[in-house]
Design a protein around this motif. Sequence first.
Motif, PDB file in Angstrom:
ATOM      1  N   HIS A  16     -14.479 -11.793  -0.436  1.00  0.00           N
ATOM      2  CA  HIS A  16     -13.935 -10.758  -1.300  1.00  0.00           C
ATOM      3  C   HIS A  16     -14.391  -9.390  -0.804  1.00  0.00           C
ATOM      4  N   ALA A  17     -13.449  -8.477  -0.728  1.00  0.00           N
ATOM      5  CA  ALA A  17     -13.772  -7.135  -0.241  1.00  0.00           C
ATOM      6  C   ALA A  17     -13.522  -6.099  -1.326  1.00  0.00           C
ATOM      7  N   GLY A  18     -13.724  -6.478  -2.578  1.00  0.00           N
ATOM      8  CA  GLY A  18     -13.537  -5.539  -3.676  1.00  0.00           C
ATOM      9  C   GLY A  18     -12.400  -5.969  -4.564  1.00  0.00           C
ATOM     10  N   HIS A  21      -8.384  -6.246  -3.682  1.00  0.00           N
ATOM     11  CA  HIS A  21      -8.248  -6.041  -2.237  1.00  0.00           C
ATOM     12  C   HIS A  21      -7.054  -6.801  -1.676  1.00  0.00           C
ATOM     13  N   TYR A  22      -6.940  -8.089  -1.981  1.00  0.00           N
ATOM     14  CA  TYR A  22      -5.863  -8.889  -1.417  1.00  0.00           C
ATOM     15  C   TYR A  22      -4.510  -8.446  -1.952  1.00  0.00           C
ATOM     16  N   ARG A  24      -3.663  -5.414  -2.928  1.00  0.00           N
ATOM     17  CA  ARG A  24      -3.290  -4.151  -2.284  1.00  0.00           C
ATOM     18  C   ARG A  24      -2.816  -4.387  -0.850  1.00  0.00           C
ATOM     19  N   LEU A  25      -3.517  -5.265  -0.140  1.00  0.00           N
ATOM     20  CA  LEU A  25      -3.110  -5.572   1.229  1.00  0.00           C
ATOM     21  C   LEU A  25      -1.748  -6.253   1.240  1.00  0.00           C
ATOM     22  N   PHE A  43      -7.692  -7.672   8.921  1.00  0.00           N
ATOM     23  CA  PHE A  43      -7.751  -8.741   7.923  1.00  0.00           C
ATOM     24  C   PHE A  43      -7.851 -10.106   8.596  1.00  0.00           C
ATOM     25  N   ASP A 173      -6.626 -11.610  -8.046  1.00  0.00           N
ATOM     26  CA  ASP A 173      -6.589 -11.162  -6.652  1.00  0.00           C
ATOM     27  C   ASP A 173      -6.518 -12.302  -5.638  1.00  0.00           C
TER      28      ASP A 173
END
Length: 459
Positions: A16-18, A21-22, A24-25, A43, A173
Amino acid sequence: MTLFTALSGQPASISHAGPGHYQRLYQQLYGEAQGAQDAARDFLQAQLAQVEDAPNELPDEPEQLHAWVEQRCAEVAQAYAEYLEQRQQGRPRRYFHNKAHALYVLQRVAPTKQVDGAWLYGLLRYWQDPRFDGLLTTYLEELGDGEAAQNHVVIYRKLLNQHDADSDAGLEDPHYLQGALQMALGLCGEEFLPEVIGYNLGYEQLPLHLLITSYELSELGIDPYYFTLHVTIDNASSGHACKAAQSVLNLLPLGEGRADFYRRVAQGYRLNDLGPGTTAIIKDFNLHDELVALLERKRSYGQHMHSDYCRFEGKTVNQWLALPGQIGAFLQALEDKGWIRRNQDPAESRFWQLIEGAGAAMFGVFSGYEKQVLHDWIAGDWISDRRVPPARPGRGKSLPQDPHPPADPDTQALVDSLRGLPDEQQLQTLIAWMSARRHCTPAGLYATRRFIQLRARLR
């Protein structure tokens, strides 16, 4: 889906990067936003690092892949036969307790299903190389060969629309991880070719959950066509699973790069285990918790919309909705006052009568999915053993055909842009319209059909 996930449903660990995150990407890649390719590359590198030390399920030698695929298919077939025997002996559904449960799962796998096949998009540039034929055939079949009735994304969207379950409310997410991964692979197909081939090898195997899902959706009156279609095209003898194994052999280097290439294929294969798999999402469902969660999401919209005539436990409806965390107690208050009669026909509950039926005071407040959750929660044991007439595969709600459909401006602009171009330049122009975002549009469907025609002519 790899064998580990298909049989156990347990996902590998997620990086998890915040928060968000997923998602938004996913939106960045799907929207073809500026910088999408760089974001996709970063990614992929991060996700490949996550699976670097994961167990390797592939056979030691790539020449063993066809036998390995056949063995996997035999194991799934045996497991499914055991499932059918258990059902014939009176065992309940293994996956879906009720229709709301099934729709919950369909919603949460939607971010992946709505970019179906996207990991192969970047390989369209190799249309002249016969070694890629199996992979390109797989991608074009995911796109329905340009026919809306067979395009996998169109079919899945239709399925959600039929049940008014196309909202992304309630998605978390991690539900966006696999879809983002597929689009990232599609954008970086040249740089990550072995990983794309390996991911395809894993995703195109026939998992047990696909067979059981198809069976149980039909029992619940939900059209299983999207899933039965994948059962047929993912077969090990001539379908996508077979083509996936052969593609590894076709593209495997003949020289010293062979071992490293196959190692990277195995890493790409393991990417399938990232994020929550279908069976894990199935296990996550709790009917009461989902009802509370969806009412909590709607609370802010309804907290000032009710009169003060009715009070429950001394509070008006507006007061119950004024603060977060009161929904569970509010439902109990409705039940205590007789407005909700659990484990009975929902039509006998006054609260349900406000929502469903001619002249219902709250008509339109809840989506079809939300009403199904409330209906099944009220019904409880009353409906648990009732069977719904099976859905007919491939047949959903049909709309009358417009004899004079309006011209699509994107399609017309695409046709105009192709006029006068040599065939090879036309192909390059068409590829842009076969991306995850565009291929299911009228212009994208036209582009796919035209791509197939030109490719056949030039080969």
